[in-house]
Each structure stands twice: as C-alpha cells, then as structure tokens.
Scaffold this active site. Structure first.
Site, PDB file in Angstrom:
ATOM      1  CG  ASP A  61      21.909  66.234  -3.937  1.00 20.81           C
ATOM      2  OD1 ASP A  61      23.067  66.690  -5.377  1.00 20.81           O
ATOM      3  OD2 ASP A  61      21.257  66.482  -3.785  1.00 20.81           O
ATOM      4  CG  ASN A 103      12.503  69.301   1.462  1.00 26.26           C
ATOM      5  OD1 ASN A 103      11.347  69.721   1.642  1.00 26.26           O
ATOM      6  ND2 ASN A 103      13.055  68.349   0.079  1.00 26.26           N
ATOM      7  CG  HIS A 104      15.381  65.639   0.221  1.00 30.14           C
ATOM      8  ND1 HIS A 104      15.201  66.888  -0.232  1.00 30.14           N
ATOM      9  CD2 HIS A 104      16.363  65.575   0.029  1.00 30.14           C
ATOM     10  CE1 HIS A 104      16.519  67.710   0.009  1.00 30.14           C
ATOM     11  NE2 HIS A 104      17.033  66.515   0.071  1.00 30.14           N
ATOM     12  CD  GLN A 169      18.075  64.343  -3.744  1.00 29.06           C
ATOM     13  OE1 GLN A 169      17.831  65.073  -4.633  1.00 29.06           O
ATOM     14  NE2 GLN A 169      18.828  64.661  -2.343  1.00 29.06           N
ATOM     15  CG  ASP A 171       9.737  65.974  -0.203  1.00 28.08           C
ATOM     16  OD1 ASP A 171      11.067  65.951  -1.684  1.00 28.08           O
ATOM     17  OD2 ASP A 171       9.680  67.027  -0.438  1.00 28.08           O
ATOM     18  NE  ARG A 199      22.867  75.260   2.676  1.00 32.32           N
ATOM     19  CZ  ARG A 199      22.420  74.584   1.881  1.00 32.32           C
ATOM     20  NH1 ARG A 199      21.996  73.420   1.963  1.00 32.32           N
ATOM     21  NH2 ARG A 199      22.323  75.762   0.988  1.00 32.32           N
ATOM     22  CG  ASP A 201      19.348  71.425   1.683  1.00 35.52           C
ATOM     23  OD1 ASP A 201      20.002  72.142   0.731  1.00 35.52           O
ATOM     24  OD2 ASP A 201      18.614  70.504   0.848  1.00 35.52           O
ATOM     25  CD  GLU A 243      19.053  75.878  -0.718  1.00 35.38           C
ATOM     26  OE1 GLU A 243      19.710  75.922  -2.198  1.00 35.38           O
ATOM     27  OE2 GLU A 243      18.957  75.161   0.000  1.00 35.38           O
ATOM     28  CG  HIS A 309      27.023  73.676  -2.111  1.00 37.62           C
ATOM     29  ND1 HIS A 309      26.833  74.883  -2.114  1.00 37.62           N
ATOM     30  CD2 HIS A 309      25.875  72.378  -2.459  1.00 37.62           C
ATOM     31  CE1 HIS A 309      25.885  74.242  -1.699  1.00 37.62           C
ATOM     32  NE2 HIS A 309      24.976  72.926  -1.669  1.00 37.62           N
ATOM     33  CG  ASP A 310      23.768  74.102  -5.147  1.00 42.03           C
ATOM     34  OD1 ASP A 310      23.789  72.952  -5.173  1.00 42.03           O
ATOM     35  OD2 ASP A 310      22.992  74.432  -4.011  1.00 42.03           O
TER      36      ASP A 310
HETATM   37  C1  NOJ Z   1      20.051  72.594  -1.685  1.00 46.74           C
HETATM   38  C2  NOJ Z   1      21.271  72.134  -1.995  1.00 46.74           C
HETATM   39  O1  NOJ Z   1      22.113  73.362  -2.076  1.00 46.74           O
HETATM   40  C3  NOJ Z   1      21.741  71.238  -2.806  1.00 46.74           C
HETATM   41  O2  NOJ Z   1      23.128  70.718  -3.021  1.00 46.74           O
HETATM   42  C4  NOJ Z   1      21.118  69.747  -3.179  1.00 46.74           C
HETATM   43  O3  NOJ Z   1      21.117  69.495  -4.476  1.00 46.74           O
HETATM   44  C5  NOJ Z   1      19.463  70.445  -2.737  1.00 46.74           C
HETATM   45  N1  NOJ Z   1      19.790  71.618  -1.798  1.00 46.74           N
HETATM   46  C6  NOJ Z   1      18.579  69.113  -2.463  1.00 46.74           C
HETATM   47  O4  NOJ Z   1      19.100  68.224  -1.150  1.00 46.74           O
END
Ligand code: NOJ
Length: 553
Positions: A61, A103-104, A169, A171, A199, A201, A243, A309-310
């Site tokens: 990922d 988170n994971h 991933q 948790d 930053r 996540d 985020e 990037h998302d």
């Molecule tokens: C948010 C990130 O911006 C994203 O790219 C990622 O796939 C997820 N969190 C999981 O970490």
C-alpha cells in the site's frame, strides 16, 4: 504549551522518495537522489517537506504497510542517508515532516508474525482478535469495491483479526498501553534523527475503540494529548499534522479546546467544497465550509490542499453536488474510485487549462490555512489511468526530456513515467519549465513568494465578503492592523463586481500585489472590480492616510 508557530505560515511540499529521484540507477527513487534535489526545492521556496512512508515495508500500500518502524526501506537507502538528508534540509531552512502510520502494521511485521503464531505471544494483544466472525465484519471498509471485509480469518492464529484497511494491514490495538508506549518510542526515534514532526495517518481510526464487541466505536481523544505532550517534551516546536476526515463539529475534539491536541489537521471539508466551487462556479458552499471550520484555537492551523496521493474523496458533498464534480472532473468510470471519489491529478482534471490551474492554486494558497502541494503540481503533471487504483497519480517526477524523464537511468522504473501527449515527460518537465519565465514552475515559485509575503493569511482572522456574485469569492484577512484581500472569479466569463471591503475604508486603496494596478474606493465607499474569466487578485489594503488613521499614529 505554546512554542514557535512556524507551521502557521509554512509552505509544505509532499513527496514520495520512491518516485522522486533515483540516484543509483536501480529504478527506485532514493534518499541520495532526493538529497540532490534539495536545492531545487529550496529554490521553489518550500519551507517544509512531508515525506510519505519510507520505512521498511513490503510496499503493498505504497509504504502504508510498515514492517519495521525503526529503519529505512533498503530500496531507498540507509538510516545514514536519511540523516544526511535531514541535515541537508536543515541547512537550507527546510523542515521535514514524516508520515507516522501506526493505526496498523504490515502483516509481515515481526510483531504480527509472532502474535499470530502463538496465543501466549507478548504481541498477541497488540492486535485485535475474535473467535467468531463479528456480525459487522462486512461494514466500515475504507476501500469499498476492493476490500471485502474488516475481519479476516487467519489460519495460523485460528482466529479472525481486525483490519480497517486492506487485509494485509492488521490494526494495532492502540488502547493497549504497551502499544502506546511503542508509538511514543517511534516518534522519539525519528525526532532524534532530525524530523520536525509527523503527518499522522488515519487518526480517527487510531483513537477509535476497537474490538469484536464494539459496534459504535468511541474516540479516545485523550490519546491525542498524550502524543502531543510527548512530542513537545522532546522537541518544543515539533508538530503533528493529522489526517482526519471528520465533520466540522468534531474539529475541536481534535485540536483540543485550548489547542492541547493536534497542531494541524487537513481540511477535508473545505477541500471538497473547493472542488465543487471549481466545478460549478458557485462559491457559496465553499464560503460556508470556510465559515464552518473557522473556529479553532489560536495555535491550531489547517492544512489546505487540492489533490493528494489518495483519491479526491467527495463523500461529504450532497448527491447532487457530487454528481456535478464527477461530471465536470471525472465523468468516466475509470477516473472514479471507491464509489466516492476521483483518482486523477489536478492538471488533467482541469484539461491543462493554465487559467484554471492558476485560479485553483491561487485559491488554495489564500485559504485560511497552510498550503500543502504535491510533487509534480508545480509543473502540472498528469496521471496514468492504466495503473490500478491510486497509483495512477503516483508516477515518477518528470525532471527533463532524458529517457524516463530524467528520473532514473534504469529502463524499468518502479512505476512507468508518463510519456506522450500533453502531460508526458517530453512536454511537461522541470528542465524546460525552468528556462521559460512564463512556465507553471516559475509561476508557482512566484505564488509561493507571494504567500510568504502575506503572512496575514496564516496568522489573521478571515472575513468572507459579499461580492453580490456567487462566482466571485472575496476573503479579507486582518492581522495586527494590516489587511490583505484576495478575490477569485470562478466564472468562465469576465464579471464586474462592486463590494464593500468591510473596513472603515474611506480612502482605503487596494494595492494589487500580483499585477500592476490598484483600486480606489468610490464615493459610496465601495470598490468596483472588473475581473477576467478565472481571474485572481491579491491586494494589500493600503493608502498611507488610511493606514496612518487605522494605526492612530
Ligand atoms: C491514509 C493514506 O493516505 C492512504 O494512502 C493509506 O492507504 C491509508 N491511510 C492506510 O494507511
């Protein structure tokens, strides 16, 4: 706990080491390559770099699946290279923020490997397990359409484990004090190596109650204070940029009533309204979003952005608004993702139209917050929709007309460089734009300079003004007896507007800080502006008499 508030007026540049610059020719970007490009970034004028995850990872990922928090992915270099880089950035006055993905972990992380293979493992409770498949296992997936479930059976553990994101991933059980202690240790480690903050996540998921019996997860906001305190005890002016895509009434829970939690959050609420404004030429929902997210502690700050990037997540717009954005910017199914968003880069969305690109960036840079741009934005890079999911907007940086856009000497780069057409490296690259005074790159450099010269935007109070035209957005910023006014015409046609600057402005002059020109108030005290299609104007409210009067000198 108030320290240097540098982040209030920073200009943040986000990049992925993997796709920025490959120095050793193996096709993968690396820290040595990035190091060589530091002067480019300093020249552009950015004051902070946000590095996407670069720790050891199977990279399923894009690095958001970490398998060793205390190391650099060997594909990008070594810890030594990393420290050289943070040192180089510091020498140029650039701060470094890094992604903190806690988170994971990756399912390949030794903690998870140990946890799954032994019920008595000290790491078993670092994750979330269940004998039976929880009733809500097919709810709450973050990647609908790609991710099937949030609980997956593990043959080795003989139990189900929880994963908010992809099944690789798992948790972390963030309520476990041992896990919390480890998170702090990770922050302490990187702070020691020269970073200025993180930053963070997926923050709402990090602090959510987790477990098979949890049906309505409550947030444990106290954790935010704990992270913040630890960080500032170690390094006073370090920050967390969260985020957290949450509704406005949640904002203060994240910032803390007295600013004792996260210093910064991305403003997803404004981001969606911003795209609606660009798509519909109706600025009213954007003004409302700005107003709805206005109140925040003095030391807190928004991160403003256009694309990241998302996917561009449009989940919080009304159905009708969302359809407007889809039909304008992502009409084809191949451009959409996860039933809620658009996966394209900004330049192709705006059909490469310079006027609209400038409008979009000028607007984003002058919203109440700190601008965050993404590598390649400064040259108007495009996307490759043949790549799966979000990878389409993660292609290598286009430096020159050399093979692979000068990104790598290797013929097989980690992701294909965009080639051919208006957005291909042959046409869109740094080297050519550097030589052209009218290029997007040189325009962006000027925009960054302008934003730095208008610190009122970061520090001041923002007052939306009524221009009488729903397509013309005017924001005034007041700070220490100074005012800056920014006006944007979202309309595809020229318009004339007449409006009150809202100050005791008899005699106030609007001095244009982008172009030549100024505007005097008319007899009725109002200003009349003729704006070209997609025009943007930045003014300083001035006029010597007026300023003297205001300052009562
Ligand atoms: C948010 C990130 O911006 C994203 O790219 C990622 O796939 C997820 N969190 C999981 O970490």
């Amino acid at each position: 706990m108030i320290n240097d508030l540098w982040y209030k007026n920073a200009v943040v540049y986000c990049l992925s080491v993997e796709t920025f610059m490959d120095a050793n020719g193996d096709g993968v970007g690396d820290f040595q390559g990035l190091q060589r490009r530091l002067d480019y970034l300093a020249g552009l004028g950015v004051t902070a770099i946000w590095l996407m995850p670069f720790q050891t990872s199977p990279d399923r990922d894009d690095g958001y699946d970490v398998s060793d928090y205390y190391n650099v992915n060997p594909r990008y270099g070594t810890l030594g290279d990393f420290v050289e880089f943070t040192h180089g950035a510091k020498q140029r006055g650039i701060r470094v923020l890094i992604d903190l993905v806690v988170n994971h972990t990756s399912d390949e992380h030794p903690w998870f490997q140990d946890a799954r293979s032994n019920p008595d493992s000290r790491y078993r409770d670092w994750y979330l397990w269940s004998d039976k498949k929880p009733a809500n296992a097919d709810e709450g997936m973050v990647f609908p359409g790609v991710q099937k479930s949030t609980w997956t059976y593990d043959e080795k553990a003989k139990q189900y484990y929880f994963h908010r994101f992809y099944d690789f991933q798992p948790d972390l059980n963030t309520a476990n004090p041992h896990v919390q202690a480890e998170l702090l240790k990770i922050m302490g480690f990187w702070i020691q190596l020269g970073v200025a903050g993180f930053r963070m996540d997926a923050v709402p998921f990090v602090i959510a109650e987790k477990g098979a019996e949890v049906t309505k997860p409550k947030e444990q906001y106290d954790m935010l204070r704990m992270f913040r305190e630890f960080l500032q005890w170690r390094l006073g002016d370090s920050i967390i940029l969260a985020e957290a895509n949450v509704v406005p009434k949640e904002n203060l829970n994240y910032f803390g009533e007295d600013g004792e939690r996260m210093q910064m959050m991305f403003n997803f609420h404004v981001n969606q309204a911003l795209f609606y404004a660009l798509a519909s030429a109706d600025g009213r929902p954007l003004t409302k979003a700005i107003t709805d997210t206005m109140s925040r502690p003095q030391t807190a700050q928004w991160g403003m952005f256009l694309r990241n990037h998302d996917e561009l997540d449009l989940g919080r717009l009304s159905e009708k608004q969302r359809q407007t954005v889809f039909s304008e910017f992502g009409p084809d199914k191949s451009m959409q993702l996860y039933d809620r968003g658009i996966r394209r880069r900004l330049a192709p969305m705006l059909k490469g139209d310079r006027r609209r690109l400038e409008l979009a960036y000028s607007l984003m840079f002058s919203l109440p917050g700190t601008p965050v741009i993404r590598y390649g934005d400064e040259i108007g890079m495009g996307d490759d929709l043949s790549l799966p999911e979000r990878n389409c907007a993660r292609t290598p940086m286009q430096w020159s007309t050399e093979p692979q856009g000068g990104f790598s000497k290797n013929e097989k780069p980690v992701l294909p460089v965009i080639s051919g057409g208006a957005f291909g490296f042959e046409h869109t690259n740094v080297a050519q734009q550097r030589r052209d005074p009218n290029s997007m790159l040189n325009w962006m450099e000027r925009l960054i300079r302008m934003r730095k010269e208008a610190p009122e935007i970061g520090w001041g109070d923002c007052v939306p003004l009524d221009t009488g035209d729903k397509g013309v957005l005017a924001l005034r910023y007041d700070w220490r007896e100074n005012s800056v006014l920014v006006v944007h015409n979202l309309n595809p046609t020229p318009v004339e507007v007449e409006f009150d600057v809202g100050l005791d402005d008899d005699g106030a002059t609007l001095i244009d800080i982008v172009d030549d020109g100024s505007s005097q108030a008319q007899k009725n005290g109002k200003h009349k502006l003729l704006l070209d299609a997609y025009a943007y104007r930045w003014f300083r409210v001035g006029g010597l008499d007026y300023l003297l009067k205001r300052r009562e000198i």
